[in-house]
Design a protein around this motif. Structure first.
Motif, short mmCIF file in Angstrom:
data_model
loop_
_atom_site.label_atom_id
_atom_site.label_comp_id
_atom_site.label_asym_id
_atom_site.label_seq_id
_atom_site.Cartn_x
_atom_site.Cartn_y
_atom_site.Cartn_z
N ILE A 47 0.83 -1.20 0.00
CA ILE A 47 0.00 0.00 0.00
C ILE A 47 0.87 1.26 0.00
N ALA A 48 0.44 2.27 -0.77
CA ALA A 48 1.14 3.56 -0.75
C ALA A 48 0.92 4.23 0.59
N GLU A 49 2.00 4.60 1.25
CA GLU A 49 1.92 5.29 2.53
C GLU A 49 1.98 6.80 2.36
N VAL A 50 2.31 7.25 1.15
CA VAL A 50 2.32 8.67 0.81
C VAL A 50 1.67 8.83 -0.55
N ALA A 51 1.13 10.00 -0.81
CA ALA A 51 0.60 10.30 -2.14
C ALA A 51 1.76 10.73 -3.02
N GLY A 52 1.67 10.41 -4.30
CA GLY A 52 2.73 10.81 -5.21
C GLY A 52 2.51 10.26 -6.60
N THR A 53 3.57 10.32 -7.39
CA THR A 53 3.56 9.82 -8.76
C THR A 53 4.55 8.67 -8.86
N VAL A 54 4.15 7.60 -9.52
CA VAL A 54 5.03 6.45 -9.69
C VAL A 54 6.18 6.87 -10.62
N SER A 55 7.39 6.87 -10.07
CA SER A 55 8.55 7.28 -10.88
C SER A 55 9.35 6.09 -11.39
N ALA A 56 9.24 4.93 -10.72
CA ALA A 56 9.97 3.74 -11.19
C ALA A 56 9.29 2.49 -10.64
N ILE A 57 9.20 1.49 -11.49
CA ILE A 57 8.70 0.18 -11.09
C ILE A 57 9.87 -0.78 -11.23
N LYS A 58 10.23 -1.44 -10.15
CA LYS A 58 11.43 -2.27 -10.12
C LYS A 58 11.15 -3.77 -10.27
N VAL A 59 9.86 -4.17 -10.33
CA VAL A 59 9.49 -5.59 -10.40
C VAL A 59 8.43 -5.81 -11.46
N SER A 60 8.25 -7.08 -11.81
CA SER A 60 7.21 -7.50 -12.76
C SER A 60 6.49 -8.70 -12.18
N ALA A 61 5.29 -8.95 -12.68
CA ALA A 61 4.54 -10.14 -12.27
C ALA A 61 5.41 -11.37 -12.52
N GLY A 62 5.44 -12.27 -11.55
CA GLY A 62 6.23 -13.49 -11.67
C GLY A 62 7.59 -13.41 -11.00
N ASP A 63 8.04 -12.21 -10.69
CA ASP A 63 9.34 -12.06 -10.00
C ASP A 63 9.25 -12.61 -8.58
N GLN A 66 12.96 -10.47 -2.39
CA GLN A 66 13.51 -10.75 -1.06
C GLN A 66 13.12 -9.62 -0.11
N GLU A 67 13.18 -9.90 1.17
CA GLU A 67 12.90 -8.87 2.16
C GLU A 67 13.81 -7.67 1.92
N GLY A 68 13.21 -6.48 1.85
CA GLY A 68 13.97 -5.25 1.65
C GLY A 68 14.12 -4.82 0.21
N ASP A 69 13.74 -5.68 -0.75
CA ASP A 69 13.83 -5.30 -2.16
C ASP A 69 12.88 -4.13 -2.46
N VAL A 70 13.36 -3.16 -3.22
CA VAL A 70 12.52 -2.04 -3.63
C VAL A 70 11.58 -2.51 -4.74
N LEU A 71 10.28 -2.26 -4.57
CA LEU A 71 9.28 -2.66 -5.55
C LEU A 71 8.91 -1.50 -6.46
N VAL A 72 8.63 -0.35 -5.85
CA VAL A 72 8.16 0.83 -6.57
C VAL A 72 8.73 2.07 -5.90
N GLU A 73 9.07 3.08 -6.72
CA GLU A 73 9.49 4.36 -6.19
C GLU A 73 8.41 5.39 -6.52
N LEU A 74 8.08 6.21 -5.52
CA LEU A 74 7.10 7.30 -5.69
C LEU A 74 7.82 8.63 -5.50
N THR A 75 7.47 9.59 -6.32
CA THR A 75 7.99 10.95 -6.18
C THR A 75 6.84 11.84 -5.76
N ASN A 76 7.08 12.68 -4.77
CA ASN A 76 6.05 13.62 -4.36
C ASN A 76 6.65 14.99 -4.13
N ARG A 77 5.80 15.99 -4.20
CA ARG A 77 6.25 17.38 -4.02
C ARG A 77 5.58 17.96 -2.81
#
Length: 77
Positions: A47-63, A66-77
């Motif tokens: 779940i998004a804990e902050v509002a923002g814009t998806v700036s990068a997606i680091k995973v795909s379905a089927g991947d 591991q614990e701590g892996d970045v899944l998605v990056e959000l940019t907010n102003r």
């Protein structure tokens, strides 16, 4: 001058990526599901804990993540 911050959504455990619910450039609100993981036959929404814009997606379905892996990056102003 506008401040720009980046937030990372990470996996909290080893899991399979079932679905990525967003695309780069999508706006997300607090509480939106961005990725759906599966571990031990349980679905785990990320779940998004902050509002923002998806700036990068680091995973795909089927991947496998591991614990701590970045899944998605959000940019907010």
């Amino acid at each position: 001058m506008a401040w720009v911050t980046t937030s990372e959504l990470v996996a909290e455990m080893v899991a399979n990526v079932l679905r990525v619910e967003v695309e780069e450039g999508d706006a997300v609100a607090i509480g939106d599901t961005v990725v759906l993981l599966e571990s031990m036959k349980m679905e785990i929404p990320i779940i998004a804990e902050v509002a923002g814009t998806v700036s990068a997606i680091k995973v795909s379905a089927g991947d496998v993540v591991q614990e701590g892996d970045v899944l998605v990056e959000l940019t907010n102003r």
